[in-house]
Design an enzyme around this catalytic site. Structure first.
Site, PDB file in Angstrom:
ATOM      1  N   SER A 290       0.845  -1.186   0.000  1.00 27.87           N
ATOM      2  CA  SER A 290       0.000   0.000   0.000  1.00 27.87           C
ATOM      3  C   SER A 290       0.892   1.253   0.000  1.00 27.87           C
ATOM      4  CB  SER A 290      -0.953  -0.040   1.197  1.00 27.87           C
ATOM      5  OG  SER A 290      -1.993   0.891   1.041  1.00 27.87           O
TER       6      SER A 290
ATOM      7  N   ASP B  27      -8.653  -4.684  -6.381  1.00 33.41           N
ATOM      8  CA  ASP B  27      -8.314  -3.716  -5.331  1.00 33.41           C
ATOM      9  C   ASP B  27      -9.138  -2.441  -5.517  1.00 33.41           C
ATOM     10  OD1 ASP B  27      -7.111  -1.939  -3.550  1.00 33.41           O
ATOM     11  OD2 ASP B  27      -5.094  -2.690  -3.947  1.00 33.41           O
TER      12      ASP B  27
ATOM     13  N   HIS C 169      -7.006  -5.526  -1.995  1.00 32.09           N
ATOM     14  CA  HIS C 169      -5.900  -4.759  -1.423  1.00 32.09           C
ATOM     15  C   HIS C 169      -5.113  -5.647  -0.459  1.00 32.09           C
ATOM     16  CE1 HIS C 169      -3.863  -0.985  -0.961  1.00 32.09           C
ATOM     17  NE2 HIS C 169      -3.989  -0.997   0.353  1.00 32.09           N
TER      18      HIS C 169
END
Length: 638
Positions: A492, A577, A609
């Site tokens: 991330s 995602d 994600h």
């Protein structure tokens, strides 16, 4: 204890010397632990006890998917019954609704549009209670005193805003009880289950809306900028005031009592000079405040109640060298599920019968991992180039002298989150392979006060990245790191930091692994989930405005600087995602390939994600192990 369950949401002064991190005596080199032992699903986890104590439930893998099992507490020898049959994706979380229902959350291929499902303790009557396409459900209050109803938030009417519905878990009947006027991101109920507070944002300013009862309209009682916060925790036991975590007029958030009529803090319950304090617990049965928890380098407690403190000290004495957490309790607060954890263990689960002081072990979470073979996670700190103290953690491989080691620099996601002490399978896996692992809470990491957080605004790829670079320089100066064998890996925002590290400090890293990371801040802003859009102006202030700060964002977006990247890169991405779209990874991979650079690229079509399915985790970490071994250790075959 009242359960407010939200089903998944969005991440030493000076330099600690080698002596503080290195083992004092020579330790034997541990065996190489099979990779899958770190990343496989737990044997059993997520234990809960039903409100009246009749049943115990837990999650366990069936064909590699975590499902719910239930057994009667009166007969622990009777085999547990599997009551869910999920085959596509692990159950994200679950809880008891009375003695007759279990509710669980599940999304679809990682899209994060969670639905709430109900099932009976015998496995019958399974149904989707929120069967709406492209709609996300969030539990507002489980209404534990009501036999059937819960409060659930749904963005069914408006994809950007969640209204509150009263949902009957037996019949599926649903009625809206609070319509979102726009920008309300959270709701707070009183002890009767009535929604009394709403937190509204216009993107930059935050308003606390309040009402006296469920027939009165909401009215704003306090408006602040998003940089200031009054975050209600729960109401006083007479429902006239509420407790909150507040940084109003202070740098570090503190626990206060707030009077909505006078709009004033009436009592400061606890503050800490070094860290924010966000959390306080209470006994619903005894109607007393019990403990305030906060995190320095580890979780700490400030007890407000002698009985709770005595219980905790008893448990801590029985379960030494671990962090102890109560994860579930009967309604009469006589029986508790207790979970332990440490930096070198995924811990165990126990049943604690308070009245008889009986502690019974239910399971080891990962019995195949030997704590003695794993590595200590030590707190460290160092100074940034502009004078900030950066706290973090260093994990050194066992049985190896801590000098000239290959290093994995592992910045966390968020970025407005933080790393904490505890068991991290990635860290332990990497340390077992002989790497030192550096984790740092760079500026912007939460928990260190408002000034430290605000120091990150519009600093992506700039001072935030410098904090990471300065940590690497500290490791080199200590003699711990071999400067020619340093990799950077993160997910991330940590994936963004990986790309930024390779682009902006191209001589620092031997290679990098980007896991669902941002490559282009412009396209990140354009593709956020609809329910983030009310906070877009806030994101502009924290990250940068694509129009007003276009030069800043272009300068901070790694995709525009691929000409500087020369270290090998491995990219992994979930195709579904909703936060960091696949296009973010596509862009950086394509840009590098256009330069003639081959970038290993792992895409999983059934993930979002981060990879949640066990087989996908295995594939990712096995590929990462080979990649790191090749570029840091010179090993082409494992």
């Amino acid at each position: 204890m009242k359960k407010l369950l939200i089903i998944l949401a969005l991440i030493s002064s000076g330099a600690a010397g080698i002596e503080s991190c290195a083992p004092t005596t020579k330790e034997p080199t541990p065996p190489m632990i099979p990779l899958r032992d770190f990343f496989r699903n737990p044997e059993k986890a997520g234990y809960q006890i039903s409100p009246l104590g009749s049943f115990i439930s837990y999650l366990a893998p069936v064909e590699n998917r975590m499902n719910v099992f239930v057994y009667k507490r009166s007969d622990p020898t009777e085999p547990a019954k599997q009551i869910t049959t999920i085959k596509d994706r692990d159950i994200s979380g679950y809880f008891w609704k009375g003695e007759s229902k279990i509710l669980y959350a599940k999304d679809f291929g990682g899209d994060e549009n969670f639905h709430v499902f109900a099932v009976n303790p015998d496995g019958t009557g399974e149904r989707d209670l929120t069967p709406f396409d492209s709609v996300r459900a969030e539990i507002i209050d489980d209404l534990e005193d009501h036999p059937t109803d819960i409060l659930v938030g749904l963005n069914k009417r408006d994809r950007e805003n969640f209204d509150v519905y009263r949902l009957n878990t037996e019949t599926g009947e649903m009625k809206m009880v609070a319509e979102n006027p726009g920008g309300v991101g959270s709701w707070v109920t009183d002890h009767n289950g009535t929604i009394r507070i709403a937190i509204q944002s216009d993107g930059v300013n935050q308003a606390v809306l309040y009402r006296e009862n469920d027939s009165a309209p909401f009215s704003p009682i306090l408006t602040t900028s998003f940089k200031e916060s009054l975050s209600p925790l729960f109401f006083t036991f007479d429902n006239t005031a509420f407790y909150a975590a507040s940084n109003l007029g202070r740098d570090k958030a503190a626990i206060v009592k707030f009077d909505p009529k006078s709009v004033k803090e009436t009592e400061l319950l606890f503050e800490h000079p070094e860290v924010d304090v966000y959390s306080m617990a209470y006994s619903k049965k005894r109607k007393v405040l019990t403990a305030i928890s906060f995190t320095t380098w580890k979780t700490e407690q400030k007890f407000l109640d002698a009985e709770s403190e005595a219980d905790f000290k008893y448990l801590q004495a029985q379960l030494p060298n671990t962090e102890v957490f109560v994860t579930s309790a009967t309604k009469d607060e006589s029986i508790f599920i207790v979970r332990t954890m440490s930096d070198r263990s995924r811990g165990a689960v126990y049943l604690f019968e308070k009245n008889t002081r009986t502690l019974s072990k239910l399971t080891e979470v990962a019995p195949w991992l030997n704590e003695d073979d794993l590595c200590e996670v030590k707190p460290i700190s160092y100074q940034s180039r502009d004078g900030l103290t950066i706290h973090g953690y260093l994990t050194l491989p066992k049985g190896i002298e801590p000098k000239n080691l290959p290093v994995i620099v592992n910045p966390h996601g968020g970025p407005w989150a933080r790393d904490e002490w505890g068991f991290d399978p990635e860290v332990q896996f990497l340390a077992n392979r002989g790497y030192a692992v550096l984790q740092m809470n760079f500026r912007g990491s939460t928990g260190y006060g408002r000034a430290f957080w605000e120091a990150s605004f519009k600093k992506w790829g700039k001072e935030m990245q410098n904090d990471i670079t300065d940590g690497v320089a500290w490791l080199i100066s200590q003699g711990i790191a071999d400067k020619k064998r340093i990799a950077i890996y993160g997910g991330s925002y940590g994936g963004y930091a990986t790309l930024a590290g390779l682009a902006f400090t191209p001589d620092l890293y031997a290679c990098g692994v980007d896991y669902v990371g941002v490559s282009n801040i412009f396209t990140l802003m354009e593709t956020i989930p609809p329910y983030w859009k009310p906070y877009l102006d806030q994101m502009y202030e924290m990250i940068g405005d694509p129009d007003k700060d276009s030069l800043l964002l272009r300068d901070a977006s790694p995709v525009f600087h691929v000409d500087k990247i020369k270290a090998p890169l491995f990219v992994a991405q979930g195709a579904r995602d909703p936060r960091v779209k696949k296009s973010e990874s596509d862009q950086i991979v394509e840009a590098l390939k256009n330069r003639g650079i081959d970038v290993p690229y792992l895409v999983k079509e059934n993930e979002g994600h981060g990879f949640r399915n066990e087989e996908n985790r295995f594939e990712f970490y096995e590929a990462m192990e080979k990649f790191l071994a090749k570029h840091l250790l010179g090993m082409n075959d494992l």
